[in-house]
Design an enzyme around this catalytic site. Sequence first.
Site, PDB file in Angstrom:
ATOM      1  N   CYS A 195      13.942   9.728   8.838  1.00 30.02           N
ATOM      2  CA  CYS A 195      13.892   9.214  10.218  1.00 30.02           C
ATOM      3  C   CYS A 195      15.257   9.314  10.875  1.00 30.02           C
ATOM      4  O   CYS A 195      15.352   9.367  12.093  1.00 30.02           O
ATOM      5  CB  CYS A 195      13.492   7.746  10.253  1.00 30.02           C
ATOM      6  SG  CYS A 195      12.116   7.344   9.236  1.00 30.02           S
ATOM      7  N   LYS A 241       0.887  -1.177   0.000  1.00 30.53           N
ATOM      8  CA  LYS A 241       0.000   0.000   0.000  1.00 30.53           C
ATOM      9  C   LYS A 241       0.921   1.222   0.000  1.00 30.53           C
ATOM     10  O   LYS A 241       1.665   1.447   0.949  1.00 30.53           O
ATOM     11  CB  LYS A 241      -0.874  -0.020   1.256  1.00 30.53           C
ATOM     12  CG  LYS A 241      -2.193   0.710   1.131  1.00 30.53           C
ATOM     13  CD  LYS A 241      -2.104   2.205   0.956  1.00 30.53           C
ATOM     14  CE  LYS A 241      -1.916   2.947   2.265  1.00 30.53           C
ATOM     15  NZ  LYS A 241      -1.683   4.405   2.028  1.00 30.53           N
ATOM     16  N   GLU A 299       9.189   0.140  11.303  1.00 33.84           N
ATOM     17  CA  GLU A 299      10.279   1.126  11.266  1.00 33.84           C
ATOM     18  C   GLU A 299       9.612   2.482  11.438  1.00 33.84           C
ATOM     19  O   GLU A 299       8.897   2.947  10.550  1.00 33.84           O
ATOM     20  CB  GLU A 299      11.050   1.019   9.946  1.00 33.84           C
ATOM     21  CG  GLU A 299      12.457   1.589  10.052  1.00 33.84           C
ATOM     22  CD  GLU A 299      12.527   3.060   9.683  1.00 33.84           C
ATOM     23  OE1 GLU A 299      12.410   3.893  10.621  1.00 33.84           O
ATOM     24  OE2 GLU A 299      12.691   3.361   8.497  1.00 33.84           O
ATOM     25  N   GLU A 358      10.087  14.454  16.800  1.00 28.46           N
ATOM     26  CA  GLU A 358      10.559  14.347  15.423  1.00 28.46           C
ATOM     27  C   GLU A 358       9.917  15.468  14.602  1.00 28.46           C
ATOM     28  O   GLU A 358       8.698  15.608  14.584  1.00 28.46           O
ATOM     29  CB  GLU A 358      10.162  12.988  14.841  1.00 28.46           C
ATOM     30  CG  GLU A 358      10.749  12.764  13.468  1.00 28.46           C
ATOM     31  CD  GLU A 358      10.483  11.361  12.929  1.00 28.46           C
ATOM     32  OE1 GLU A 358       9.323  10.897  13.035  1.00 28.46           O
ATOM     33  OE2 GLU A 358      11.413  10.748  12.411  1.00 28.46           O
TER      34      GLU A 358
END
Length: 503
Positions: free
Chosen positions: A303, A194, A268, A405
């Site tokens: 990331c 997806k 992840e 983040e």
Amino acid sequence: MLDRPHPTPTAPTLDPFALAKSMSGYHFIGGGYVPSRSGKTFAVVNPATGAEVARTAEGDASDVDAAVQNAAEAQKAWAKMPARKRGALVHACAAVIREHVEELAKLIALETGKALRTESRVEANTVADILEFFGGLGSELKGESVPFAPNVLSVTVREPLGVVGAIIPWNVPMLLMTLKVAPALVAGNSVVVKSAEEAPLAVLRICELMNRILPPGVFNMLSGFGPECGAPLVEHKLVRKVTFTGSVETGKIVARAAANKLIPVTLELGGKSPMIVFADCDFAKTVSGALTSMRFTRQGQSCTAASRIYVERPIFDAFVAEMKKAVDTMVMGDPLDEKTDIGTIISHDQFAKVQGFIDEGTKTAGATAHVCSAMPSDPALKKGLFLRPVIFTGLDASSRLVREEIFGPVTVMQPFDDAEAVLAEANDSDYGLAASLWTNNLKVGLDLAHRLEAGLVQINQNLVVQANLSYGGVKSSGLGKEASLEAMLEHFTHKKTIMVNMA
Ligand code: ADP
């Protein structure tokens, strides 16, 4: 300036605008392009201009079911194929990708705003590299013989899990998808991916290109929104494994859905990666390394971006000044222009989120925002989501900019006085994906490397994910590893024990 080699362009291929239009409105299921059952589509927007470049199929549970049924059927024969033959086919896909690097690079630049020379072409080449790496690992799907009893042959064999559901984000979608698809396929699984809402085109093209080599149905691609298309994929009863890259919040939703079915999940998730610079470092190399570490060429949308940079006090001011000077030389502009170092933020939502962090930092008492580089002057780009990189100083450990983040071109630099204190600060985070240390004292470096809470620690370099090196975080950064032999064996197979009594 950057410490990563950039491949030179090959001969021009298809016009990316025409290619994007030609793929409009499709999933890829059972070896062919198919529209969504509902007929619905949504826009894919070029973030450098605001123009719609294509429409993409809006998948729902019925499309998921069609893709998963196809994948389940195809997986039966695929699993029976000798592992080395599967690997050879995956390896052969790399050659097709290499022939199409230029068009894939342009396509991903168009839909994500990532600069062609510094990011998009690198990513397209890495896809081929990952396929070549995993394609060579078919023979490694080995089991063991177990010394149970002299007259009992006892062995373990590695078996595929079945249909793998893979959900990917928009920042490096081609690379992150390949880290999932290549090992899953070599191990004998079939896959339904997806794609991310913002970047469905280049991965769709990769799926089509690989389907020129693979048997139909083993690699399928759906586009659509998370709750309507991603969630039914995780929940589908024939999906036996889920591998996900994305935000912590969505990762938890996916993990809960996987837990309901008791299927394994690899996650992840985010990061808040510290970069620790000692005064004895190689100064110029480390300044250049900071630019790479912060992934400024990807607008910090990574990331592993070094969004917390700790510099030993004696060199702090000089380091900030040199870093600012270096970022100032980076060219922001049209992602498709070879001169461009830095492209755009992916979407208005992401832009607003990053801007929110910048505003908060700027308003914090004692903080200084060093705004770098220059906005592009081309009037054709005036609606582009360009955001000048910002280096903050004067923020402390309690700031949201140090703890959360940001996923944008924003880093926070703080001075430190001793190794133990900086280690404690670096580890005082919910995240644990990556870290880097810059010093010529390898005794100190190695000691800290062992004690940093992160899945990947690099000393005097800060490369992005590489084939053959296990990649994956601890704490809120995720579960499991990717990119390595271990990742294929541990996350895409199960071990069956077979015993034969020969008495
Ligand atoms: P981002 O904030 O980067 O978009 P997300 O974690 O929301 O991060 O998205 C990563 C991927 O997860 C995308 O492909 C998105 O469509 C998908 N996704 C979002 N919500 C869900 C969900 N409830 N179930 C499964 N997948 C989801």
